[in-house]
Motif scaffolding. Structure first.
Motif, PDB file in Angstrom:
ATOM      1  N   GLU A   2     -27.618 -91.059  18.390  1.00 55.07           N
ATOM      2  CA  GLU A   2     -26.300 -90.801  17.819  1.00 55.07           C
ATOM      3  C   GLU A   2     -26.194 -91.367  16.410  1.00 55.07           C
ATOM      4  O   GLU A   2     -26.613 -92.501  16.140  1.00 55.07           O
ATOM      5  CB  GLU A   2     -25.205 -91.404  18.704  1.00 55.07           C
ATOM      6  N   ARG A   4     -23.557 -92.349  14.861  1.00 53.58           N
ATOM      7  CA  ARG A   4     -22.668 -93.524  14.765  1.00 53.58           C
ATOM      8  C   ARG A   4     -23.407 -94.809  15.124  1.00 53.58           C
ATOM      9  O   ARG A   4     -23.082 -95.877  14.597  1.00 53.58           O
ATOM     10  CB  ARG A   4     -21.432 -93.341  15.641  1.00 53.58           C
ATOM     11  N   GLU A   7     -25.269 -95.668  11.979  1.00 52.94           N
ATOM     12  CA  GLU A   7     -24.337 -96.204  10.974  1.00 52.94           C
ATOM     13  C   GLU A   7     -23.978 -97.655  11.284  1.00 52.94           C
ATOM     14  O   GLU A   7     -23.898 -98.493  10.361  1.00 52.94           O
ATOM     15  CB  GLU A   7     -23.068 -95.340  10.931  1.00 52.94           C
ATOM     16  N   SER A   8     -23.772 -97.970  12.550  1.00 56.73           N
ATOM     17  CA  SER A   8     -23.465 -99.358  12.931  1.00 56.73           C
ATOM     18  C   SER A   8     -24.637-100.272  12.608  1.00 56.73           C
ATOM     19  O   SER A   8     -24.463-101.390  12.096  1.00 56.73           O
ATOM     20  CB  SER A   8     -23.138 -99.435  14.434  1.00 56.73           C
ATOM     21  N   LEU A  25     -16.233-100.516   9.493  1.00 53.45           N
ATOM     22  CA  LEU A  25     -16.242 -99.225  10.190  1.00 53.45           C
ATOM     23  C   LEU A  25     -14.981 -98.974  11.007  1.00 53.45           C
ATOM     24  O   LEU A  25     -14.791 -97.869  11.515  1.00 53.45           O
ATOM     25  CB  LEU A  25     -17.478 -99.131  11.091  1.00 53.45           C
ATOM     26  N   TYR A  27     -14.161-100.620  13.884  1.00 58.64           N
ATOM     27  CA  TYR A  27     -14.423-100.784  15.306  1.00 58.64           C
ATOM     28  C   TYR A  27     -14.240-102.247  15.691  1.00 58.64           C
ATOM     29  O   TYR A  27     -14.064-103.122  14.844  1.00 58.64           O
ATOM     30  CB  TYR A  27     -15.862-100.364  15.653  1.00 58.64           C
ATOM     31  N   ARG A  35     -23.355-100.549  20.472  1.00 59.36           N
ATOM     32  CA  ARG A  35     -24.061 -99.432  19.848  1.00 59.36           C
ATOM     33  C   ARG A  35     -25.450 -99.849  19.362  1.00 59.36           C
ATOM     34  O   ARG A  35     -26.410 -99.076  19.477  1.00 59.36           O
ATOM     35  CB  ARG A  35     -23.223 -98.875  18.693  1.00 59.36           C
TER      36      ARG A  35
END
Length: 292
Positions: A2, A4, A7-8, A25, A27, A35
């Motif tokens: 994924e 995302r 990105e994390s 982000l 979150y 993640r």
């Protein structure tokens, strides 16, 4: 994998903190931790060393960071490209009845090509049966038929129109002023399109039901040439009205009235229901709908 999660990982690596990555982000810190854990499990390697609430990239993490940045950049470029208006370009494969081609590729097609110069075509003349074999094997994007009305839920009808057909001859032909019987015709010379092709096949079927066979002295698929030969007085043919329209309008050809022959023929533009309608294919379908 994924995006995302990548990105994390990238933000945590660049900021050196799961907490600050979460803040950037939008979150929670626990979401970022989850993640990155999922990414580590998927890759089968540890990306960070976690010691006393500090995080530091492992040697594997350093190697993966550049790859992750490349993947995320590529995904962003793909998204931007998809959002931009695209000039239709590509290659379209069309299977069609040969006698329909001249209705599409004339003056209006010159304007179409000027407007969409990056759309190219391959046009294959084929029988109706062969057209649908090509469509089912994804060897053709569109089929343009001239035959009995076709309905099958595996195909989408993009355009359709009934077509009238008549026997035609020179305006000076001896039979040109009479209502004729099939018996009258059997004594005449014929030029017909190829045996087994669309309206020729349907004509032969109707004649066979009356135990009649026409033996043409010439068979060819070029309907424009057939019309020119008829104008010179070389026999009779059976053709769609749109083919003979110019000759009839100029007074060189006449359509013969033969009440015993009646058939329903349709022009239909179809594509497979599972076919992806690309911008260029949509553009070509619109052109066919206007000029077919």
């Amino acid at each position: 994998m994924e995006i995302r999660n990548l990105e994390s990982f990238i933000q945590a690596a660049e900021l050196g903190s799961f907490t600050r990555a979460a803040e950037k982000l939008g979150y929670t810190q626990s979401s970022i931790s989850l993640r990155i854990r999922q990414l580590e499990e998927e890759l089968g390697t540890q990306l960070f060393e976690r010691i006393n609430h500090t995080v530091k990239l492992t040697s594997s993490g350093i190697e993966m960071l550049a790859l992750a940045q490349q993947i995320v950049r590529t995904a962003e470029e793909m998204k931007k490209q998809a959002e931009q208006p695209r000039i239709p370009s590509g290659h379209i494969r069309i299977a069609m009845a040969e006698s329909l081609s001249h209705t599409l590729f004339q003056e209006d097609f010159t304007r179409f090509h000027s407007r969409f110069p990056h759309i190219s075509f391959t046009v294959t003349a084929a029988s109706t049966e062969e057209m649908f074999r090509m469509l089912n094997q994804n060897e053709a994007d569109l089929v343009f038929t001239l035959d009995q009305h076709i309905y099958d839920r595996n195909y989408i009808i993009a355009a359709e129109e009934p077509v009238a057909c008549h026997f035609a001859a020179s305006a000076t032909h001896p039979l040109s002023r009479r209502s004729l019987s099939l018996e009258d015709l059997t004594r005449e010379s014929f030029i017909l399109t190829e045996k087994g092709m669309s309206y020729r096949r349907l004509l032969d079927q109707q004649l066979a039901s009356r135990s009649i066979t026409l033996e043409p002295f010439l068979e060819l698929g070029h309907t424009g040439l057939i019309c020119r030969l008829l104008e010179k007085g070389l026999g009779i043919s059976y053709l769609p009205d749109y083919v003979t329209e110019q000759g009839v309008h100029s007074g060189k050809l006449i359509r013969l009235h033969v009440p015993e022959i009646r058939m329903e023929i349709w022009k239909q533009l179809l594509y497979h229901r599972n076919k992806w309608i690309s911008p260029e294919l949509k553009t070509v379908i619109s052109y066919f709908q206007m000029h077919g």
